[in-house]
Scaffold this motif. Structure first.
Motif, short mmCIF file in Angstrom:
data_model
loop_
_atom_site.label_atom_id
_atom_site.label_comp_id
_atom_site.label_asym_id
_atom_site.label_seq_id
_atom_site.Cartn_x
_atom_site.Cartn_y
_atom_site.Cartn_z
N SER A 10 47.60 4.70 -24.02
CA SER A 10 46.42 5.42 -23.56
C SER A 10 45.40 5.56 -24.68
O SER A 10 44.20 5.39 -24.49
N PHE A 11 45.90 5.85 -25.88
CA PHE A 11 45.01 5.98 -27.03
C PHE A 11 44.35 4.65 -27.36
O PHE A 11 43.14 4.58 -27.61
N MET A 12 45.14 3.58 -27.29
CA MET A 12 44.63 2.26 -27.64
C MET A 12 43.53 1.84 -26.68
O MET A 12 42.44 1.44 -27.08
N PHE A 13 43.78 1.98 -25.36
CA PHE A 13 42.78 1.55 -24.39
C PHE A 13 41.58 2.48 -24.40
O PHE A 13 40.46 2.07 -24.19
N GLY A 14 41.81 3.78 -24.65
CA GLY A 14 40.71 4.71 -24.71
C GLY A 14 39.76 4.38 -25.85
O GLY A 14 38.56 4.58 -25.76
N GLN A 15 40.30 3.85 -26.94
CA GLN A 15 39.46 3.47 -28.08
C GLN A 15 38.64 2.23 -27.78
O GLN A 15 37.60 2.01 -28.38
N GLN A 16 39.11 1.40 -26.85
CA GLN A 16 38.41 0.15 -26.55
C GLN A 16 37.21 0.37 -25.64
O GLN A 16 36.25 -0.39 -25.68
N ILE A 17 37.24 1.36 -24.78
CA ILE A 17 36.15 1.61 -23.83
C ILE A 17 35.37 2.82 -24.29
O ILE A 17 35.84 3.96 -24.18
N THR A 18 34.19 2.60 -24.81
CA THR A 18 33.36 3.69 -25.33
C THR A 18 31.94 3.58 -24.79
O THR A 18 31.44 2.47 -24.57
N LEU A 19 31.31 4.72 -24.59
CA LEU A 19 29.92 4.74 -24.16
C LEU A 19 29.04 4.28 -25.32
O LEU A 19 29.09 4.84 -26.41
N GLU A 20 28.23 3.27 -25.06
CA GLU A 20 27.41 2.69 -26.12
C GLU A 20 25.96 3.16 -26.06
O GLU A 20 25.32 3.39 -27.09
N HIS A 21 25.44 3.30 -24.83
CA HIS A 21 24.03 3.68 -24.70
C HIS A 21 23.78 4.24 -23.31
O HIS A 21 24.40 3.81 -22.34
N THR A 22 22.88 5.19 -23.20
CA THR A 22 22.46 5.73 -21.91
C THR A 22 20.96 5.57 -21.78
O THR A 22 20.20 6.05 -22.63
N PHE A 23 20.52 4.88 -20.73
CA PHE A 23 19.10 4.72 -20.48
C PHE A 23 18.54 5.99 -19.84
O PHE A 23 19.29 6.84 -19.35
N ALA A 24 17.23 6.10 -19.83
CA ALA A 24 16.58 7.28 -19.28
C ALA A 24 16.92 7.45 -17.81
O ALA A 24 17.20 6.46 -17.09
N LEU A 25 16.92 8.68 -17.35
CA LEU A 25 17.24 8.99 -15.96
C LEU A 25 16.30 8.24 -15.02
O LEU A 25 15.08 8.29 -15.17
N GLY A 26 16.89 7.53 -14.05
CA GLY A 26 16.10 6.79 -13.08
C GLY A 26 15.60 5.45 -13.56
O GLY A 26 14.90 4.74 -12.83
N GLU A 27 15.95 5.04 -14.77
CA GLU A 27 15.48 3.76 -15.32
C GLU A 27 16.47 2.66 -14.96
O GLU A 27 17.42 2.38 -15.69
N ASN A 28 16.25 2.05 -13.78
CA ASN A 28 17.11 0.94 -13.36
C ASN A 28 16.92 -0.24 -14.31
O ASN A 28 15.79 -0.60 -14.63
N VAL A 29 18.01 -0.82 -14.73
CA VAL A 29 17.95 -1.83 -15.79
C VAL A 29 18.64 -3.11 -15.34
O VAL A 29 19.70 -3.07 -14.72
N ASP A 30 18.03 -4.24 -15.65
CA ASP A 30 18.62 -5.55 -15.39
C ASP A 30 18.98 -6.19 -16.72
O ASP A 30 18.26 -6.03 -17.71
#
Length: 261
Positions: free
Chosen positions: A14-34
């Motif tokens: 669980s620790f190993m996989f949890g370390q692999q998936i991390t939030l990298e960036h959050t775009f502005a609210l409502g900013e749909n991104v392609d």
């Protein structure tokens, strides 16, 4: 002892996989991104404030803001999403090395909206205005494909006149190795129109051997299940009674999202 070892192994995994998936960036609210491949890198494109498109590099740094020349009185529309057919391209409409964006503009009259369809490049220059006739409106329907028989790229657009008569126009697009590669790459994905959808969602048949389209809401609940013929090129699904929001539609192992207005 065995139970303790098993618990320790589970915690370690669980620790190993949890370390692999991390939030990298959050775009502005409502900013749909392609996300769009740009050589060996990627870029992100989104609707900015007003009549603008934001272009970010892979480090999420804003590198350019495109000012789209929309006529006065019109509302700028740009719905970037990987589910949208050819919203962001590079070689399909022009042979240069500039990004291209399929955008629309909507003018609300007392009776019905009038919509225009454009292709604009990353310098804010309109490459093509597909709706120059003031007595016609774009319906939100377009499709791009390669005609192998003539080795040409085509675009078909559905418009409507003032008497609510639908008519379709077919355009020949630049045909190069790069444009063909881009069309074939996009063709592997599910695509639908219009997005957002109000009453009907039209899905292009991916011809992947499955003849059922299933729509789920964001809780995973199945809300639509419709069968279609293997020879149907387009599947029309009634979504009028669905609440506003984002949904997932799936055909076989392929899936994509759409927005219901």
């Amino acid at each position: 002892m065995k139970k303790m070892m098993l618990s320790a192994a589970i915690m370690a995994c669980s620790f190993m996989f949890g370390q692999q998936i991390t939030l990298e960036h959050t775009f502005a609210l409502g900013e749909n991104v392609d996300v769009f491949p740009n050589g060996s890198d990627i870029i992100f494109a989104s609707k900015g404030n007003g009549n603008t498109i934001n272009i970010y590099n892979s480090a999420y740094t804003l590198v350019k803001t495109v000012n789209v020349p929309i006529p006065n009185g019109y509302i700028f529309e740009f719905y970037p999403s990987s589910d949208t057919n050819f919203q962001v391209t590079k070689y399909i409409f022009n042979n240069d090395d500039k990004l291209e964006f399929v955008v629309s503009a909507k003018f609300l009259t007392s009776t019905q909206p009038t919509r225009k369809l454009y292709v604009v490049n990353e310098d804010g220059i309109i490459i093509k205005d597909f709706t120059t006739n003031p007595n016609t409106s774009w319906t939100g329907d377009y499709n791009i494909f390669h005609n192998a028989a003539s080795n040409t790229n085509k675009m078909i657009i559905t418009n409507v006149d003032n008497n609510d008569n639908l008519f379709r126009e077919v355009y020949t697009l630049p045909s190069t190795t790069l444009s063909l590669s881009e069309i074939q790459s996009k063709g592997k994905q599910l695509s639908a129109f219009p997005i957002p959808a109000n009453k009907t969602l039209n899905i292009i048949n991916p011809s992947n051997g499955n003849n059922t389209v299933i729509i789920y809401d964001m809780t995973g609940k199945q809300v639509v299940n419709k069968s279609f013929g293997s020879m149907d090129s387009q599947i029309s699904v009634n979504v009028e009674n669905l609440p506003k929001g984002t949904y997932l539609y799936k055909i076989g192992e392929s899936s994509a999202k759409f927005i219901k207005n």
